[in-house]
Design an enzyme around this catalytic site. Sequence first.
Site, short mmCIF file in Angstrom:
data_model
loop_
_atom_site.label_atom_id
_atom_site.label_comp_id
_atom_site.label_asym_id
_atom_site.label_seq_id
_atom_site.Cartn_x
_atom_site.Cartn_y
_atom_site.Cartn_z
N GLU A 142 11.58 -2.93 10.11
CA GLU A 142 10.75 -4.03 9.96
C GLU A 142 11.20 -5.18 9.64
OE1 GLU A 142 7.20 -2.83 8.00
OE2 GLU A 142 7.23 -0.51 8.71
N ASP A 188 -3.37 2.06 -7.30
CA ASP A 188 -4.81 2.80 -6.94
C ASP A 188 -4.56 4.16 -7.62
OD1 ASP A 188 -7.33 3.74 -6.18
OD2 ASP A 188 -6.88 4.06 -4.39
N CYS A 194 1.64 -11.61 1.17
CA CYS A 194 2.17 -12.12 -0.18
C CYS A 194 1.60 -13.43 -0.67
CB CYS A 194 3.57 -12.65 0.24
SG CYS A 194 4.53 -11.45 1.23
#
Length: 875
Positions: free
Chosen positions: A562, A630, A843
């Site tokens: 990526e 989380d 970001c």
Amino acid sequence: MVLVSHLSFSNVGFSHNLMKRAAAKHLIERYYHQLTEGCGNEACTNEACGSSPGFRRMDNNAAAIKALELYKNNAKLCDPHPSKKGASSAFPENSAKGAHNFSACSNGKMNHKDLPPTREDFRDLNYLTEEKVYEILALCGETEDYSPLIRVIGRVFSSAESLVQSFRKAKQHTKEELKSLQAKDEDKDEDEKETASGSASAMEVDPDAAVSSGEGASHDGNNVQKLGPVEVSVDIEAVRRVYDRLLSNEKIEAAFLNALVYLSPNVECDLTYHNVYAADPNYLNVFIIVMENNNLHSPEYLEIALPQFCKAMSKLPLPALAKLARLWSQYGADQIRRLVETFQQLITYTVISNEFNSDNLVNEDDGVVAATKCLKIVYYANVLGGDLDTDHNEEEDDEPIPESSELTLQELLGEERRNKKGPRVDPLETELGIRTSDCRKPLIPFEEFINEPLNDVLEMDKDYTFFKVETESKFSFMTCPFILNAVTKNLGLYYDNRIRMYSERRITALYSLVQGQQLNPYLRLKVRRDHIIDDALVRLEMIAMENPADLKKQLYVEFEGEQGVDEGGVSKEFFQLVVEEIFNPDIGMFTYDESTKLFWFNPSSFENEGQFTLIGIVLGLAIYNNCILDVHFPMVVYRKLMGKKGTFRDLADSHPVLYQSLKELLEYEGNVEEDMMITFQISQTDLFGNPVMYDLREGGEKIPVTNDNRKEFVALYAEYMLNKSVEKQFKAFKRGFHMVTNESPLKYLFRPEEIELLICGSRNLDFQALEETTEYDGGYNRDCRIIKDFWETVHSFGQEQKRLFLQFTTGTDRAPVGGLGKLKMIIAKNGPDSDRLPTSHTCFNVLLLPEYSTKEKLRERLLKAITYAKGFGML
């Protein structure tokens, strides 16, 4: 000879100055009494005399200020009128005669009503008792003239020596104490017994003798030892009763105010230069008595009197501060709240009355700084007086966290690693032998100590600098973290983490120059999405073993295949994916409770300790790199990270069903042994569902639980569930967490519940606050049609869709510390109407939004984008 001569001249000069000062004081007092009482001549032509027909009456404060002006201007001073002679203390030579006449009349057995118009001045009264105050008050009430009481209060409450001796407890030795003393030393006992009984009877019979006796005793070492850690010689209840009687009278209240203005600088000088508390611990009585005044937070005190008194209190030595905290901890919640409100009122008043900014720092305001230091005493009193648990502490890790191999170079560069002695600890906390985390429930909520106006004007970058430099000349509010909200403390932690990252980057650059090593200023993690746990944890394990200092470098994550550049957004997704994998119940490292939606360490996990260490590292890295996770742990996990063991009360959060059962056992009114038939052996289930037996005590199977030992059973059960059964797993987890945070002020600044907020963020998603703080770019503004359509669409989303939107835009579905209002989101124009989906720069929290032609198209495109978003690419 020269030295003696010099000293003689110095003494003469000093005496001369004292005489000048006394003469000036005498004249100012005459001006003051001339203004408040007059000279007695009803036809007086002096405009600055209370007897002048055209004179306008003024209150005591105004009269005091006017008296100073008259003295400076050398104004006219009236001579006493014949009708006034002997009646006013404005003219001392006549007051003495008046006092003599009063004495003569008393000896002649005259009634008070038959007395000539003279007034008792109580000039020889150098201290006060409750009875003496009521006596003077009664005399003043008969004549309806309160000036004698006002003068006595002014004299006593403006003198530290007088206050120290005032409102003393009259206490004689008990028979047991006398016997004990006699057993130790009979001769010494006889002397002490005579002194004690003499001083006690003197207190009751002759006040002047009591003063001299008290003064002598206050410097006696043996007498000092008789006071315990909390015991004081002042009768606090008597002081409260006196204040209740007197503060309802405005003139008398003004006397307290003026006296405090005069008292405070002298007390500050005594504490700063003369070490008076060490000589006489009873000096603390001054602060105890003054702080019982319920009107200290009123506006009249906030300008001058209270700031000066706070400055004096802040000069108390550490043992005195600790004793004051212990004493106040015995007060009720209402009294603690009153003390908090007093100091908070001063801080708020000063902050609002001034314009503090980067050029005029609130850190440099003596009043605010002193009030904050005083508030710290009340804070620890609040902790001490609350529900304390000082016994259940986690053992410190025997194996120290390995130091970096860079240490030698840092020493060569004069950059020794900070905090080598461990995390910072407040000196008052050490003196008291408690920690904030020891307190289960304070007398009043910790939130009442936070001052929001102060947080609003605090320049945190400057405050953090003062915190790290630790100089006496610069005060940092980070040394009093109780007054800061979570947002402000998080900003301080952010600065600490960033500076640590820059420091590691600089050290790495110097290493590359000195040793020719390849420059690697970041903690780089290159991972595959399909093997994220294997790739990340193996890499982190290698770093933790080889050079733990690298964990303090800035994290830089790259997903293989990526193109995304990590400016913060890629790291956010990395953490989210790692957490999802680690806490997957199928892996078996953690168990999940459906009723509480919380995770707990699996005592039967097959994973080695290294895996739990790596999870601790991940949690530490999230805090260090300002990322929200989380994770859903019970509060006891964060308490354990702060050094506290889990106890029965923690089961309510982590194991509610078990907690309820054990609670019913404790409350059961029948025969526990016969009715329940349980023993000190318990059964647990392993990973495969098989029962595993565990003895809470040796031979537990044969020890029945009875009404007498059920508390022990409950305590041992909780100890096993929360500590012993997961000891290896948690110890490894905690070790990994501290590898990243060991040099951080995290433990110093935050309470356990605040650390949870720091790691997990806020669960309250206020999108209205997000809308108010969002900025716009590329031609958009808040009044554009598409922006209005956008917010109407977002507000109409359900809770799950809102979380997806946050995830898409910011990289996490949680609000930061302080709520969504603290999230700086930008919506930028991304071309005209088209079929392109919205995109984002996680970001920087930037949403790129095409100018769609209709609200329906906007909703459809936005929902598709947030629902199917995954991965990073280059636009």
